[in-house]
Design an enzyme around this catalytic site. Structure first.
Site, short mmCIF file in Angstrom:
data_model
loop_
_atom_site.label_atom_id
_atom_site.label_comp_id
_atom_site.label_asym_id
_atom_site.label_seq_id
_atom_site.Cartn_x
_atom_site.Cartn_y
_atom_site.Cartn_z
CG HIS A 43 -2.16 -0.84 0.99
ND1 HIS A 43 -2.17 -2.20 1.23
CD2 HIS A 43 -3.41 -0.54 0.54
CE1 HIS A 43 -3.37 -2.68 0.95
NE2 HIS A 43 -4.14 -1.70 0.52
N GLY A 44 2.08 1.19 0.38
CA GLY A 44 2.89 2.39 0.35
C GLY A 44 4.25 2.21 0.99
#
Length: 468
Positions: A320-321
């Site tokens: 996700h990041g």
């Protein structure tokens, strides 16, 4: 270019549909490929070459694996080359800065590197090309020798920037044979409009409340303001992402493709395990099939199962990041999934459904705090405020104003996060036959008009999953 824009809805999409259906069947993949490349290049033309390279790279790797299938060492070498290439590209653009920052912190160094903007959709199309090569190696899918068809699969604009993650095996036959009836096209259009309304009318409006709360220092928030804010984000991220997923599925159906459902009312779940079976289903399926099961899944001892779960949830957060808050968020949910696997799930099944539901929502809502705040200190300060530690009182004038002005919207959001609206529509259609169909058509038209009016007059139209 994003789906929830007037440019896409009233120029790009109609023109693409016109050219697509005006073309013979043999050219439709080419039309889709060209349209998808234009769609992607609209905002960042340079990165189109990266996407083309990834497409050609794994197209060739698939052919080489098939060619040397009987020579296991060569086929395995091509597979490893493909995986290293795809992960290398993803790692360089998405994680290089994160790694460098942590190296500097760990070894007291001051290494510098230019910050590159993250190519939109790279996490999605990289996972798709990787799964294709792995499945060809496993013999689960036939190799695709038509570069145009493979390119259409990788770059297909309906699911390019926000998923769902479409595995090649799910649409391999559809790439060569598909037929769209007027009913199926209409169903797709209805899904697009529903998704647009979820994104524009629900996610965007409640997102304004979260934007206001997040901009206020935690020490200046009341307990009620903190809870209103994070509940607003809880609804915003769901209706934003699921709205885009619905639009993707609808657009795919309009062009003859059937994509998997990506969200199945996750906020009605009664456990964290169930929540993750309903939230971002395509991502969970991908991790289970290509990481968890190859590591041994549930077929190994309990200690290795815990290791497998740790790896999957660590990677889930990292996907996700490139930030520690995402890793913490992933491991946070991994902890509860593991705890439920050990004992919690048995306990939850003994409790009334209401208690299990409240437990799940509480864990999920707190989890979104870690997801949304990049720095752990800010996340912990916000959580402390939620539970009355360091808060600016339990309630204040601002929180009462926010509650009164958003109460109706929050009720609508809660209702729409359940299957009830969909069931009501199905009931009307089945009981009232033609009138029900006309009513559904009228509702879709009203939603389209209102959503369009909103896009014309409002500038707040964020897309939360661009950063992934």
């Amino acid at each position: 270019m994003v789906f929830s824009s007037l440019l896409f809805l009233f120029l790009f999409l109609p023109v693409t549909i016109l050219f697509y259906y005006a073309s013979p069947n043999t050219l439709r993949n080419a039309v889709l490929l060209v349209a998808s490349l234009i769609f992607y290049a609209w905002g960042e033309p340079v990165y189109i070459f990266l996407m083309i390279f990834s497409t050609v790279f794994d197209y060739v790797n698939g052919i080489l694996i098939e060619k040397y299938r009987q020579r296991k060492a060569i086929a395995r070498g091509v597979l490893l080359l493909s995986l290293m290439g795809s992960l290398g590209i993803l790692g360089f653009f998405k994680y290089a800065g994160f790694v460098l920052d942590n190296v500097n912190l760990l070894f007291a160094m001051n290494l510098q590197a230019d910050t590159l903007p993250l190519p939109v959709g790279i996490s999605f199309y990289t996972f798709q090309t990787m799964s294709y090569v792995v499945d060809v190696y496993r013999g689960k899918v036939p190799v695709q020798r038509n570069l145009i068809s493979f390119g259409a699969y990788v770059t297909m604009f309906p699911q390019l920037v926000a998923g769902p993650i479409v595995k090649y095996g799910e649409i391999a036959e559809q790439l060569t044979t598909r037929r769209v009836t007027l009913d199926r096209f209409g169903e797709g259009a209805e899904l697009v409009i529903t998704g647009l309304a979820k994104k524009v009318l629900l996610a965007n409006n409640i997102g304004l409340l979260w934007t206001s709360v997040k901009a206020t220092p935690a020490g200046e928030l009341s307990v009620l303001s903190a809870w209103l804010g994070i509940i607003a984000f809880t609804f915003q991220i769901y209706f934003d992402f699921s709205g885009y997923s619905d639009m993707a599925r609808g657009l795919g159906r309009m062009f003859g493709f059937e994509f998997m459902e990506n969200f199945r009312y996750p906020y009605i779940s009664k456990s964290i395990t169930e929540f993750w079976r309903r939230w971002h289903i395509s991502l969970g399926t991908w991790f289970r099939e290509y990481i968890y099961i190859p590591l041994g899944g549930n077929r190994v001892g309990m200690q290795k199962q815990f290791r497998n779960l740790f790896v999957v949830w660590f990677v889930t957060g990292l996907w996700h990041g490139a930030s520690w808050n995402f890793i913490i968020w992933g491991l946070y949910f991994g902890f509860f999934v593991t705890a439920e696997k050990l004992v919690l799930l048995k306990w939850l099944q003994r409790f009334p459904a209401f208690i299990s539901h409240v437990y799940t929502l509480l864990i999920v809502i707190i989890g979104w705090v870690f997801f949304e705040f990049e720095h752990l200190s800010a996340a912990m300060a916000f959580i402390r405020t939620m539970f009355g530690m360091g808060a600016h009182g339990f309630v204040d004038d601002q929180s009462l104003y926010d509650l009164s002005t958003n109460a109706l919207l929050l009720l609508i959001l809660g209702f729409c996060a359940t299957p009830l609206p969909h069931k009501a529509l199905l009931t009307i259609r089945s009981k009232f036959a033609r009138f029900g169909s006309v009513a559904a058509l009228g509702l879709s038209f009203i939603l389209l008009v209102v959503s369009t009016a909103y896009l014309v007059h409002v500038t707040y139209n964020p897309f939360l999953y661009f950063r992934f």
